[in-house]
Design an enzyme around this catalytic site. Structure first.
Site, PDB file in Angstrom:
ATOM      1  CE  LYS A  72       0.058   3.817   7.647  1.00 34.50           C
ATOM      2  NZ  LYS A  72       0.707   3.425   6.373  1.00 34.50           N
ATOM      3  CB  SER A 147      -0.722   5.939   3.843  1.00 38.06           C
ATOM      4  OG  SER A 147      -0.029   4.740   4.132  1.00 38.06           O
ATOM      5  CB  SER A 171       2.783   4.017   2.863  1.00 35.85           C
ATOM      6  OG  SER A 171       1.740   4.343   1.982  1.00 35.85           O
TER       7      SER A 171
END
Lengths: 485, 479
Positions: A72, A147, A171
């Site tokens: 990420k 996210s 997330s």
């Protein structure tokens, strides 16, 4: 069947024994990524790619030898920019690397790219990215969740078998649920946050996503463990996590908290959750109805605490030392004002304002103070439940399957409610996991498991049992033109 | 002020840099004078993802300070973020302690016997430096200082005059230096003082609106600035005006204060507990062991030195300014030398040698036993005081014992009468005019003649014996 489709432990063993070339899986990953970008609705799971994976001078053995891993874009990574999905970090390259990423490399993994995300991890759909939204590989007009949407989509699309995400209020778990993969948020303090760009420091935790429970467990085991560079990382041994997947749930007490099955729950999600519970029971687990009465305070508490911490954590993006800097400022104040106005997106600004307000003199006690009380009450609910003999809690991960792109982006409150079942684990610091429990009209649905602090092993035991009983949800159709079929 | 119906109410906020040599939340050096932005790392630069980790060494020093100030140590204290934007504050917040400081409710006793209460002692990190004069039309930022460990000591407004404020600061400085907490070098910013001052009717308990005076970079600046500010407030009140809460800057060159900002529009720092740092938990055992390690504090030691060794206050002041110095002095005295003599030697030649950087108190050449040997040679008359200083310098430089140096350099005092008498006779013969004047009653010329003999001897003659022989020679031939 691609090389990436088999379990990472087995594939890494093949690399270690020399049967599989070290860079071959990474090359396949990059090829698959290219295929998903074809056509009118590209996946857009990556912000940056590492096309020179085979040049990495890293150990070529270890538990993740040769395994392509996506990271990420809020974990600072050598050789890649780190943007957090924000214009304000445009062009930023970190001079140091996150502990979790260093551990990946030490385990022999190949970092193939940085994945798309909601800006600074603020969002539940990956639509709040300065680099455009990521699409759900199961249905390209749907969001992948967020996210960590880029990481979840990359795993679901079969580009990489495992990916790192971060989970502040769901997330990792919510996008795992939307994309039909496994996502685990470990106990707060289990994985070092050093090098994880902070959103809400007391809630943030690095998490692992994988196509299977075992793959996610293998990844988590590699990145877990004490780090002297993170004062909130805890020095205690990491139990064998991959092995926990073998144990079986006979005799395990599974709590079913009624607050997580409200009347407004999507009926398909409800039915799949019910089926998952029966499967656990069929495998020998004991189901028990429980109550976590303070759950309703979780969302309000979360949306005070997380923005409050964020308002302070994001103060460093001021255009003075790195990242975006407005060239037209004629004073220091204007430099801050313009750099931040231009650099941050709407949702980030909204949360900075919320958080600044909540911490202001005269409002602190009424907001931040009370939110901390609510947080403590939520944590006590969990403590009591686990003390009373419940080993693991089962709930839906999100009230609905993946929603449509654009459906909630202008309705922050509805967007926030997609985290209603996941924020409690962050507030309490307990480990939690999402595992696919079926498809609803072609869209994956996830079930959430939560356990007591440090009992990731129990989560994985229960998740592996569910996976074995229910079967996987399979893979989304590979886009035409992909050479990996 | 003495006869005025008003009295001054003064409180101090003192920032002291902890001498750990490293930063509070990362391992960078805090050495003064490094090239700009070289003593930095991701943590103190506030780079994305970097996290603070508290240095236990700094906590120990802060605790020593708090214990020496008789504070209550809190078993749990909390680091908080003080949020504000400034170019030399890389994270956009300073890590400090706010609601739950390390220690509270202490006291210091002034030389006049008055006790000044200490409100709190807390730990915090320093900010960087903005340099406004380095480049035309641009501000430069040096982040070497960012993250330097500090304690802030806040007194209650118990001081009643600029002189008391100065005395209180001297006492604090002495304590910090003595305990090795800080070198308190004000020029390098290792000790910084802000003072709050207000006036009230003598005998009243009310606290009036106070002003805060900043930029006080020496103790005399503190005393002068407070005097000026008290006069300013007195004048305002005499004219029927009201003092407003303001932050003032002391202008040493102009000898006045000017307004920096009004406190009314004071900033909201939005303090909240730093989620990156768990609460600081101190075990009773750790506190007890630090308390035991404090030993005798400078005030008590000062009194004991005066009593036990019969030293003047000045000597006791100097000798108790640091623990190593006090220990050194006592070690020399313990070798059997006379305390005042030792004091003179330690405060004079020994400290001079140390200040010049030739040796320090732990150098083998200056070992207490060696200094004692040297003083024995002086007491016995083997060495003159002048020669002894030369020997001491040699000891410091080479590490050799005094006896070796005396022999090597031929510095032994000459005491044989035959030799001395020849020098005396030579001088008397060479200066008939002065001898005559002496004999006519101008006895102060004895000194001149003594000097001539000493010079002739190359300063090796035993002055006491020369004195006797010279008098004898002058008086004998009289008439």
């Amino acid at each position: 069947m691609t090389a990436n489709a088999a379990g990472v432990a087995a594939r890494a063993a093949e690399v270690r024994s020399g049967r599989l070339a070290w860079g071959s899986m990474a090359a396949e990953a990059l090829e698959a990524q290219g295929a998903w970008e074809q056509g009118a609705a590209p996946l857009n799971a990556f912000i940056a790619l590492g096309p020179h994976a085979d040049r990495q001078r890293r150990p070529r053995d270890g538990p993740l030898a040769g395994i392509p891993v996506a990271v990420k874009d809020n974990l600072v990574t050598g050789g890649f920019p780190t943007t957090c999905g924000s214009r304000i970090l445009e062009g930023f390259r970190s001079p140091y690397e996150a502990t979790a990423v260093r551990r990946l490399r030490r385990a022999g993994a190949v970092i193939v790219g940085k994945t798309n995300m909601d800006e600074f991890a603020m969002g539940s759909s990956t639509e709040n990215s300065a680099f455009g939204p990521t699409r759900n590989p199961w249905h390209r007009e749907r969001v992948p969740g967020g996210s960590s949407g880029g990481s979840a989509a990359a795993v679901a699309a079969g580009i990489v078998p495992v990916a790192l995400g971060s989970d502040t209020g769901g997330s990792v778990r919510q996008p795992a649920s939307f994309c039909g993969v496994v996502g685990i948020k470990p106990t707060y303090g289990r994985v070092s946050r050093y090098g994880l760009v902070a959103f809400a420091s007391s809630l943030d935790q690095v998490g692992a996503l994988g196509r299977t429970v075992r793959d996610a467990a293998t990844l988590l085991e590699v990145v877990s463990g004490h780090d002297p560079r993170d004062a909130t990382s805890v020095n205690r041994p990491v139990p064998p996590l991959a092995a926990a997947c073998e144990r079986g749930v006979r005799g395990l007490v599974v709590g079913v908290p009624r607050e997580y099955f409200p009347s407004g729950l999507d009926p398909v999600v409800g039915r799949l959750a019910e089926r998952a519970l029966r499967a656990l029971e069929g495998a020998g687990a004991e189901l028990r109805d429980v109550s976590l009465p303070h759950t309703r305070y979780a969302i309000p508490a979360y949306y005070i605490i997380a923005p409050a911490e964020a308002s302070s954590n994001l103060a460093r993006y001021d255009g003075v030392r790195f990242g975006r800097r407005c060239r037209d400022a004629d004073s220091t104040e204007r430099l801050y004002e313009l750099s931040r106005s231009e650099g941050f997106g709407t949702e980030v600004k909204r949360r900075i304002l919320l958080g600044t307000y909540a911490l202001s003199a005269g409002y602190y006690d009424a907001y931040y103070g009370r939110a901390q009380e609510a947080r403590a009450a939520v944590a006590r609910d969990f403590e009591r439940t686990f003390r009373d003999g419940v080993d693991v809690l089962f709930t839906p991960t999100s009230p609905t399957p993946a929603f449509r792109l654009g459906e909630r982006i202008h309705d922050p409150y509805r967007m926030y409610l997609s985290d209603v079942f996941t924020v409690t684990a962050n507030l309490a610091g307990v480990p939690a996991l999402s595992v696919p429990i079926g498809l609803a009209e072609g869209l994956p649905v996830g079930g959430q498991l939560m356990a007591a602090h440090w009992r990731e092993d129990t989560l994985l035991t229960a998740a592996a049992a569910l996976e074995a009983e229910l079967g996987t949800v399979g893979s989304p159709p590979v886009p035409s033109g992909a050479g990996t079929a | 002020m003495k006869d005025s119906p008003l009295e001054a109410v003064i409180g101090l906020e003192v920032h002291v840099q902890l001498d750990t040599g490293r930063k509070l939340f990362c391992a960078d050096s805090t050495a003064f004078g490094a090239p700009p932005n070289t003593a930095v790392c991701p943590v103190c630069l506030g780079l994305p993802g970097a996290l603070p980790v508290l240095d236990a060494g700094a906590v120990d020093l802060a605790l020593r300070a708090a214990l020496a100030l008789e504070c209550t140590i809190h078993p749990i204290s909390v680091f908080a973020r003080k949020n504000y934007f400034y170019p030399d504050l890389p994270k956009g917040y300073q890590i400090s302690q706010f609601e739950r400081p390390l220690a509270t409710r202490g006291a210091v006793e002034l030389d006049n016997g008055r006790r000044v209460r200490i409100r709190r002692v807390h730990m915090e990190e320093d900010a960087g430096k903005s340099l406004h004069d380095r480049f035309a039309s641009a501000t430069a930022v040096d982040l070497n200082r960012t993250g330097t460990p500090l304690i802030e000591i806040v007194s209650e407004p118990d001081l009643r005059s600029p002189g008391e404020a100065r005395s209180c600061l001297q006492h604090l400085k002495r304590l910090m230096e003595y305990l090795g907490i800080s070198d308190c070098n004000m020029e390098e910013g290792n000790l910084r003082v802000d003072a709050n001052v207000s006036l009230r009717k003598r005998g009243s308990e009310r606290l009036e609106a106070s002003t805060e005076v900043k930029n006080l970079n020496s103790f005399s600046a503190v005393e002068k600035a407070l005097g000026v500010e008290i006069k300013r407030q007195t004048r305002i009140r005499a004219e029927g005006g009201a003092v407003t809460r303001q932050t003032l800057l002391w202008d040493a060159a102009g000898g006045n204060v000017r307004v920096m900002r009004d406190k009314e529009d004071s900033q909201d720092y939005r303090y909240f507990p730093d989620p990156d740092l768990p609460p600081l938990v101190l075990s009773a055992a750790r506190v007890a062991s630090l308390r035991a390690g404090l030993g005798e504090l400078p005030r008590a030691k000062h009194e004991r030195f005066r009593r036990q060794y019969g030293l003047p206050a000045y000597d006791a002041d100097v000798l108790t300014s640091s623990r190593p110095l006090a220990d050194y002095y006592e070690a020399v005295v313990a070798c059997g030398r006379q305390p005042k003599t030792v004091s003179n030697w330690v405060m004079g030649p020994v400290l001079k040698t140390v200040k010049r950087g030739i040796a320090d108190l732990s150098s083998p050449g200056l070992a207490p036993g060696r200094l004692a040997e040297l003083l024995v040679l002086v007491d016995e008359g083997t060495l003159s005081a002048t020669a002894a200083k030369t020997v001491l310098a040699g000891m410091a430089r080479t590490g050799d014992p005094p006896g070796v140096i005396v022999r090597r350099e031929g510095l032994m005092q000459v005491r044989e009468d035959q030799v001395l008498a020849r020098w005396v006779t030579d001088v008397v013969t060479a200066h008939p005019e002065e001898v005559a004047r002496y004999r006519d009653g101008e006895t102060r010329l004895l000194g001149f003649l003594m000097g001539q003999v000493m010079r002739a001897s190359g300063r090796k003659a035993d002055p006491r014996r020369v004195n006797q022989l010279l008098r004898a020679a002058l008086d004998a031939d009289a008439g």
